[in-house]
Design a protein around this motif. Structure first.
Motif, PDB file in Angstrom:
ATOM      1  N   UNK A 111      33.612  31.484   3.855  1.00 40.20           N
ATOM      2  CA  UNK A 111      33.641  31.556   5.322  1.00 40.20           C
ATOM      3  C   UNK A 111      32.208  31.552   5.850  1.00 40.20           C
ATOM      4  N   UNK A 112      32.028  30.986   7.043  1.00 38.93           N
ATOM      5  CA  UNK A 112      30.701  30.965   7.653  1.00 38.93           C
ATOM      6  C   UNK A 112      30.354  32.359   8.177  1.00 38.93           C
ATOM      7  N   UNK A 113      29.105  32.492   8.626  1.00 40.68           N
ATOM      8  CA  UNK A 113      28.653  33.786   9.153  1.00 40.68           C
ATOM      9  C   UNK A 113      29.593  34.257  10.266  1.00 40.68           C
ATOM     10  N   UNK A 114      29.880  33.380  11.214  1.00 43.97           N
ATOM     11  CA  UNK A 114      30.703  33.812  12.352  1.00 43.97           C
ATOM     12  C   UNK A 114      32.149  34.084  11.920  1.00 43.97           C
ATOM     13  N   UNK A 115      32.637  33.315  10.970  1.00 43.55           N
ATOM     14  CA  UNK A 115      34.000  33.570  10.468  1.00 43.55           C
ATOM     15  C   UNK A 115      34.077  34.908   9.748  1.00 43.55           C
ATOM     16  N   UNK A 116      32.999  35.258   9.022  1.00 40.49           N
ATOM     17  CA  UNK A 116      32.962  36.558   8.361  1.00 40.49           C
ATOM     18  C   UNK A 116      33.034  37.695   9.379  1.00 40.49           C
ATOM     19  N   UNK A 117      32.302  37.525  10.482  1.00 38.83           N
ATOM     20  CA  UNK A 117      32.275  38.585  11.493  1.00 38.83           C
ATOM     21  C   UNK A 117      33.614  38.644  12.243  1.00 38.83           C
ATOM     22  N   UNK A 118      34.203  37.481  12.472  1.00 40.82           N
ATOM     23  CA  UNK A 118      35.467  37.419  13.231  1.00 40.82           C
ATOM     24  C   UNK A 118      36.653  38.019  12.471  1.00 40.82           C
ATOM     25  N   UNK A 119      36.584  37.922  11.129  1.00 36.46           N
ATOM     26  CA  UNK A 119      37.733  38.261  10.292  1.00 36.46           C
ATOM     27  C   UNK A 119      38.385  39.626  10.636  1.00 36.46           C
ATOM     28  N   UNK A 120      37.559  40.670  10.663  1.00 34.42           N
ATOM     29  CA  UNK A 120      38.098  42.010  10.927  1.00 34.42           C
ATOM     30  C   UNK A 120      38.657  42.126  12.335  1.00 34.42           C
ATOM     31  N   UNK A 169      42.430  42.624  11.616  1.00 35.00           N
ATOM     32  CA  UNK A 169      42.718  44.061  11.698  1.00 35.00           C
ATOM     33  C   UNK A 169      42.932  44.494  13.147  1.00 35.00           C
ATOM     34  N   UNK A 170      42.038  44.062  14.017  1.00 38.84           N
ATOM     35  CA  UNK A 170      42.120  44.568  15.398  1.00 38.84           C
ATOM     36  C   UNK A 170      42.949  43.662  16.314  1.00 38.84           C
ATOM     37  N   UNK A 171      43.415  42.543  15.789  1.00 35.46           N
ATOM     38  CA  UNK A 171      44.302  41.645  16.551  1.00 35.46           C
ATOM     39  C   UNK A 171      43.683  41.137  17.859  1.00 35.46           C
ATOM     40  N   UNK A 172      42.361  40.958  17.822  1.00 37.82           N
ATOM     41  CA  UNK A 172      41.673  40.408  18.996  1.00 37.82           C
ATOM     42  C   UNK A 172      41.952  38.893  19.030  1.00 37.82           C
ATOM     43  N   UNK A 173      42.275  38.314  20.200  1.00 40.44           N
ATOM     44  CA  UNK A 173      42.499  36.871  20.275  1.00 40.44           C
ATOM     45  C   UNK A 173      41.280  36.100  19.768  1.00 40.44           C
ATOM     46  N   UNK A 174      41.539  34.955  19.132  1.00 43.28           N
ATOM     47  CA  UNK A 174      40.484  34.237  18.406  1.00 43.28           C
ATOM     48  C   UNK A 174      39.267  33.882  19.265  1.00 43.28           C
ATOM     49  N   UNK A 175      39.510  33.406  20.473  1.00 42.98           N
ATOM     50  CA  UNK A 175      38.387  32.983  21.307  1.00 42.98           C
ATOM     51  C   UNK A 175      37.497  34.153  21.688  1.00 42.98           C
ATOM     52  N   UNK A 176      38.152  35.277  22.035  1.00 43.02           N
ATOM     53  CA  UNK A 176      37.388  36.489  22.366  1.00 43.02           C
ATOM     54  C   UNK A 176      36.615  36.972  21.131  1.00 43.02           C
ATOM     55  N   UNK A 177      37.281  36.924  19.973  1.00 46.84           N
ATOM     56  CA  UNK A 177      36.630  37.353  18.723  1.00 46.84           C
ATOM     57  C   UNK A 177      35.403  36.484  18.446  1.00 46.84           C
ATOM     58  N   UNK A 178      35.525  35.187  18.709  1.00 49.46           N
ATOM     59  CA  UNK A 178      34.407  34.276  18.471  1.00 49.46           C
ATOM     60  C   UNK A 178      33.216  34.623  19.378  1.00 49.46           C
ATOM     61  N   UNK A 179      33.523  34.889  20.652  1.00 52.34           N
ATOM     62  CA  UNK A 179      32.441  35.249  21.592  1.00 52.34           C
ATOM     63  C   UNK A 179      31.747  36.540  21.191  1.00 52.34           C
ATOM     64  N   UNK A 180      32.572  37.547  20.851  1.00 52.85           N
ATOM     65  CA  UNK A 180      31.989  38.837  20.466  1.00 52.85           C
ATOM     66  C   UNK A 180      31.171  38.703  19.189  1.00 52.85           C
ATOM     67  N   UNK A 181      31.655  37.902  18.267  1.00 51.34           N
ATOM     68  CA  UNK A 181      30.949  37.726  16.984  1.00 51.34           C
ATOM     69  C   UNK A 181      29.626  37.001  17.189  1.00 51.34           C
ATOM     70  N   UNK A 182      29.631  35.991  18.045  1.00 56.16           N
ATOM     71  CA  UNK A 182      28.391  35.268  18.319  1.00 56.16           C
ATOM     72  C   UNK A 182      27.376  36.222  18.949  1.00 56.16           C
ATOM     73  N   UNK A 183      27.849  37.108  19.819  1.00 56.21           N
ATOM     74  CA  UNK A 183      26.940  38.051  20.488  1.00 56.21           C
ATOM     75  C   UNK A 183      26.315  39.022  19.485  1.00 56.21           C
ATOM     76  N   UNK A 184      27.113  39.564  18.569  1.00 57.80           N
ATOM     77  CA  UNK A 184      26.513  40.516  17.612  1.00 57.80           C
ATOM     78  C   UNK A 184      25.616  39.792  16.608  1.00 57.80           C
ATOM     79  N   UNK A 185      25.966  38.573  16.254  1.00 53.94           N
ATOM     80  CA  UNK A 185      25.080  37.824  15.348  1.00 53.94           C
ATOM     81  C   UNK A 185      23.744  37.541  16.029  1.00 53.94           C
ATOM     82  N   UNK A 186      23.781  37.260  17.327  1.00 47.26           N
ATOM     83  CA  UNK A 186      22.518  37.068  18.059  1.00 47.26           C
ATOM     84  C   UNK A 186      21.719  38.367  18.040  1.00 47.26           C
TER      85      UNK A 186
END
Ligand code: ADP
Ligand code: MG
Length: 250
Positions: A95-104, A108-125
């Motif tokens: 999995x890519x960096x963002x996919x690794x962050x999105x996974x949980x 686990x937390x059942x966050x919708x994919x698009x929201x998870x992607x945005x949040x993951x990009x923000x923490x990776x930044x």
């Protein structure tokens, strides 16, 4: 606040944690020191319920688990409130960096994919990897992989992040970038428990230091007390071995 009360854990006949009680206040950074085999990893794994303690209780905020009789939902809730950063990163290789962050977030937390992607990009930044979202672990340095590990923990928005020797697998020149990220997170007031052998860092960022040996807390205190004037013989010996350049009142 996190309160561990009388935690004990054995593997077969070997008692690895013996009646550990520890309180961590909200926003505090607690550093755990101790020789190899003293039970540090097991303690972190118990807080996250990757290991089940035999005795004692774990409270995070107003939520408490009696480790002898945990409910199924208790374990799930405890895991929701904690996140772990591992010594060897434990990233999914395919999995890519963002996919690794999105996974949980997604699984686990059942966050919708698009929201998870945005949040993951923000923490990776936030950990300085805004330009590496689509990189696979094999394309990243050890320091970058560990920063993905930290981003993955941060994204979960846990009440406490547990770091297990986060820099000990890294080449020396990569340690600094990871410590800088941890320092930055600490300054934002996230509660953290950090097992580390980076003594300068420990002294600088921690509010409270715990020295473990043989499955017990031998001594704990403010960093200046524990590093500057340790009271117990075992603490003095350990610190002398690991930081011979510092002077101790022995
Ligand atoms: P530290 O992180 O301080 O080096 P650990 O918590 O990893 O210490 O280990 C403490 C002791 O528990 C060691 O003697 C180790 O061999 C033992 N131990 C840890 N995990 C297991 C396990 N899953 N099964 C059996 N023994 C274990
Ligand atoms: Mg360990």
């Amino acid at each position: 606040m996190i309160a561990l009360n009388h935690l004990s854990k054995s593997f077969g006949k070997q008692a690895v944690l013996k009646n550990i009680s520890l309180t961590v206040n909200k926003g505090e950074v607690v550093v755990i020191l101790g020789p190899s085999g003293s039970g540090k990893t097991t303690l972190l794994r118990c807080i996250n319920y990757l290991e089940r303690p035999n005795e004692g209780s774990i409270a995070i905020g107003d939520f408490a688990v009696d480790c002898k009789h945990p409910g199924k939902k208790d374990i799930h809730r405890l895991r929701q409130k904690t996140a772990m950063v591992f010594q060897h990163y434990n990233l999914f290789k395919h999995k890519t960096a963002i996919e690794n962050v999105m996974e949980g977030l997604v699984v686990v937390q059942k966050v919708p994919k698009e929201e998870a992607r945005e949040r993951s990009a923000a923490v990776l930044a936030k950990v300085g990897l805004g330009n590496k979202l689509d990189a696979y672990p094999s394309e990243l340095s050890g320091g970058q992989q560990q920063r993905v590990g930290i981003a993955r923990a941060l994204a979960l928005n846990p009440e406490v992040i547990l770091f297990d020797e986060p820099t000990s697998a890294l080449d020396p020149e990569l340690v600094g970038e990871v410590l800088d990220v941890i320092r930055k997170i600490a300054s934002e007031g996230i509660t953290m428990i950090v097992v580390t052998h980076e003594m300068g860092f420990a002294r600088e960022v921690s509010n409270h230091v715990v020295f473990m040996d043989g499955g017990v807390i031998v001594e704990e205190g403010k960093p200046n007390e524990l590093f500057g004037a340790p009271k117990e013989e075992r603490t003095k010996q350990f610190l002398k071995r690991i930081t011979p350049e510092w002077s101790y009142d022995i």
